[in-house]
Design a protein around this motif. Structure first.
Motif, PDB file in Angstrom:
ATOM      1  N   LYS A  10       0.820  -1.213   0.000  1.00  0.00           N
ATOM      2  CA  LYS A  10       0.000   0.000   0.000  1.00  0.00           C
ATOM      3  C   LYS A  10       0.855   1.265   0.000  1.00  0.00           C
ATOM      4  O   LYS A  10       0.414   2.320  -0.477  1.00  0.00           O
ATOM      5  CB  LYS A  10      -0.943   0.000   1.201  1.00  0.00           C
ATOM      6  N   THR A  13       1.438   1.740  -3.563  1.00  0.00           N
ATOM      7  CA  THR A  13       0.221   2.236  -4.214  1.00  0.00           C
ATOM      8  C   THR A  13       0.117   3.748  -4.070  1.00  0.00           C
ATOM      9  O   THR A  13      -0.186   4.473  -5.036  1.00  0.00           O
ATOM     10  CB  THR A  13      -1.022   1.570  -3.607  1.00  0.00           C
ATOM     11  N   LEU A  14       0.371   4.233  -2.867  1.00  0.00           N
ATOM     12  CA  LEU A  14       0.309   5.674  -2.611  1.00  0.00           C
ATOM     13  C   LEU A  14       1.385   6.413  -3.418  1.00  0.00           C
ATOM     14  O   LEU A  14       1.121   7.460  -4.023  1.00  0.00           O
ATOM     15  CB  LEU A  14       0.478   5.929  -1.116  1.00  0.00           C
ATOM     16  N   ARG A  15       2.583   5.857  -3.437  1.00  0.00           N
ATOM     17  CA  ARG A  15       3.666   6.455  -4.226  1.00  0.00           C
ATOM     18  C   ARG A  15       3.280   6.556  -5.692  1.00  0.00           C
ATOM     19  O   ARG A  15       3.441   7.601  -6.341  1.00  0.00           O
ATOM     20  CB  ARG A  15       4.933   5.613  -4.090  1.00  0.00           C
ATOM     21  N   ASN A  16       2.775   5.459  -6.236  1.00  0.00           N
ATOM     22  CA  ASN A  16       2.480   5.398  -7.667  1.00  0.00           C
ATOM     23  C   ASN A  16       1.359   6.353  -8.073  1.00  0.00           C
ATOM     24  O   ASN A  16       1.270   6.761  -9.231  1.00  0.00           O
ATOM     25  CB  ASN A  16       2.107   3.974  -8.069  1.00  0.00           C
ATOM     26  N   SER A  17       0.491   6.698  -7.122  1.00  0.00           N
ATOM     27  CA  SER A  17      -0.655   7.545  -7.449  1.00  0.00           C
ATOM     28  C   SER A  17      -0.245   8.947  -7.869  1.00  0.00           C
ATOM     29  O   SER A  17      -0.997   9.642  -8.537  1.00  0.00           O
ATOM     30  CB  SER A  17      -1.608   7.630  -6.243  1.00  0.00           C
ATOM     31  N   ARG A  18       0.993   9.361  -7.493  1.00  0.00           N
ATOM     32  CA  ARG A  18       1.470  10.683  -7.879  1.00  0.00           C
ATOM     33  C   ARG A  18       2.618  10.627  -8.876  1.00  0.00           C
ATOM     34  O   ARG A  18       3.100  11.662  -9.325  1.00  0.00           O
ATOM     35  CB  ARG A  18       1.910  11.465  -6.630  1.00  0.00           C
ATOM     36  N   GLY A  19       3.096   9.438  -9.164  1.00  0.00           N
ATOM     37  CA  GLY A  19       4.128   9.294 -10.179  1.00  0.00           C
ATOM     38  C   GLY A  19       5.529   9.647  -9.732  1.00  0.00           C
ATOM     39  O   GLY A  19       6.456   9.651 -10.541  1.00  0.00           O
ATOM     40  N   ARG A  49       1.227  -2.574 -10.443  1.00  0.00           N
ATOM     41  CA  ARG A  49       0.337  -1.494 -10.036  1.00  0.00           C
ATOM     42  C   ARG A  49       0.631  -0.969  -8.631  1.00  0.00           C
ATOM     43  O   ARG A  49       0.131   0.087  -8.251  1.00  0.00           O
ATOM     44  CB  ARG A  49      -1.123  -1.925 -10.130  1.00  0.00           C
ATOM     45  N   HIS A  50       1.393  -1.733  -7.869  1.00  0.00           N
ATOM     46  CA  HIS A  50       1.861  -1.199  -6.582  1.00  0.00           C
ATOM     47  C   HIS A  50       3.370  -1.454  -6.487  1.00  0.00           C
ATOM     48  O   HIS A  50       4.159  -0.668  -6.968  1.00  0.00           O
ATOM     49  CB  HIS A  50       1.065  -1.726  -5.393  1.00  0.00           C
ATOM     50  N   HIS A 214      -2.687  -4.098   4.437  1.00  0.00           N
ATOM     51  CA  HIS A 214      -3.747  -3.111   4.254  1.00  0.00           C
ATOM     52  C   HIS A 214      -4.236  -2.544   5.575  1.00  0.00           C
ATOM     53  O   HIS A 214      -4.313  -1.313   5.752  1.00  0.00           O
ATOM     54  CB  HIS A 214      -4.918  -3.733   3.485  1.00  0.00           C
TER      55      HIS A 214
END
Length: 237
Positions: A10, A13-19, A49-50, A214
């Motif tokens: 997770k 996931t948070l990292r990837n959400s901003r690129g 994806r994560h 999670h």
């Protein structure tokens, strides 16, 4: 004492959400260990994806506790694990488009495949675990594959426990009893949380490790990662 392995998917996931690279997954893994976590778990999927495959390599030199890599043993995954040589590889039969893991292995149907994959990992000095549903037949099948451990899929327990049904622990107790009898180590994971972990631990004899991601990350949003990790360690004593 049951070891706590923190799943950091997770965070990725948070990292990837901003690129970008914030939060940094390697730094979080280092911090989690400093806070007392006894292992780090990642589960790279083919679409990355994560957790990305590169993360798995970057973490190799920074995880000084137990390094557990989960995933479906497709060729790319197998090659990566053999190169990194983590403490443990946990085999999970998740489909490429699955949001999260949603079933354990059919250890009877896939016996020959699992024997081959597990044999390759073990010959390279990597401890193996396979994700299984709380079913006695699947425990028996797991033993025949040569795996070192099983990881009990705990979603059903967590859901029923949240409804007040403590009897949901019964299949897990039975499977743990059989696993202990035949010499399989016991891990567990999926939807375990601060609310249900203590009862699970108290009733599962020989529980070696839990992998929690999670819930732990969600709880950390309110209480902070260090506080939450220490709370899990206390409940796992």
């Amino acid at each position: 004492m049951t070891k706590l392995s923190v799943n950091i998917n997770k965070i990725a996931t948070l990292r990837n959400s901003r690129g970008g690279d914030s939060p940094n997954v390697v730094q979080f893994a280092k911090d989690a260990q400093q806070f007392g976590a006894e292992g780090i778990t990642i589960h790279p999927r083919p679409d990355e994806r994560h957790i990305r495959y590169q993360d798995a390599y970057d973490l190799k030199s920074e995880v000084y506790t137990e390094y557990n890599i989960e995933g479906n043993p497709i060729p790319k995954f197998v090659d990566m694990v053999l190169e990194i040589k983590p403490t443990q590889v946990t085999l999970v039969p998740d489909a490429e488009d699955a949001i999260t893991s949603n079933a354990g292995w059919d250890t009877l149907k896939h016996k020959d495949f699992l024997i081959d994959v597990i044999g390759e990992f073990k010959s390279n000095g990597i401890r193996t675990s396979i994700f299984v549903d709380p079913d006695l037949h699947q425990i028996e099948g797991a033993k025949a594959t040569g795996t070192d451990r099983i990881e009990l899929y705990t979603e059903a327990y967590a859901h029923q426990f949240s409804l007040g049904n403590e009897d949901a622990i019964q299949p897990y107790m039975a499977c743990a009893g059989l696993a202990n009898a035949v010499g399989l180590g016991i891990n567990a994971g999926h939807d375990l949380s601060l609310n249900n972990i203590k009862f699970f631990k108290e009733n599962i004899t020989g529980l070696l490790e839990v992998s929690i991601g999670h819930a732990l990350i969600s709880e950390s949003l309110y209480f902070g990662a260090e506080t939450v990790i220490k709370q899990y360690l206390e409940k796992l004593k």
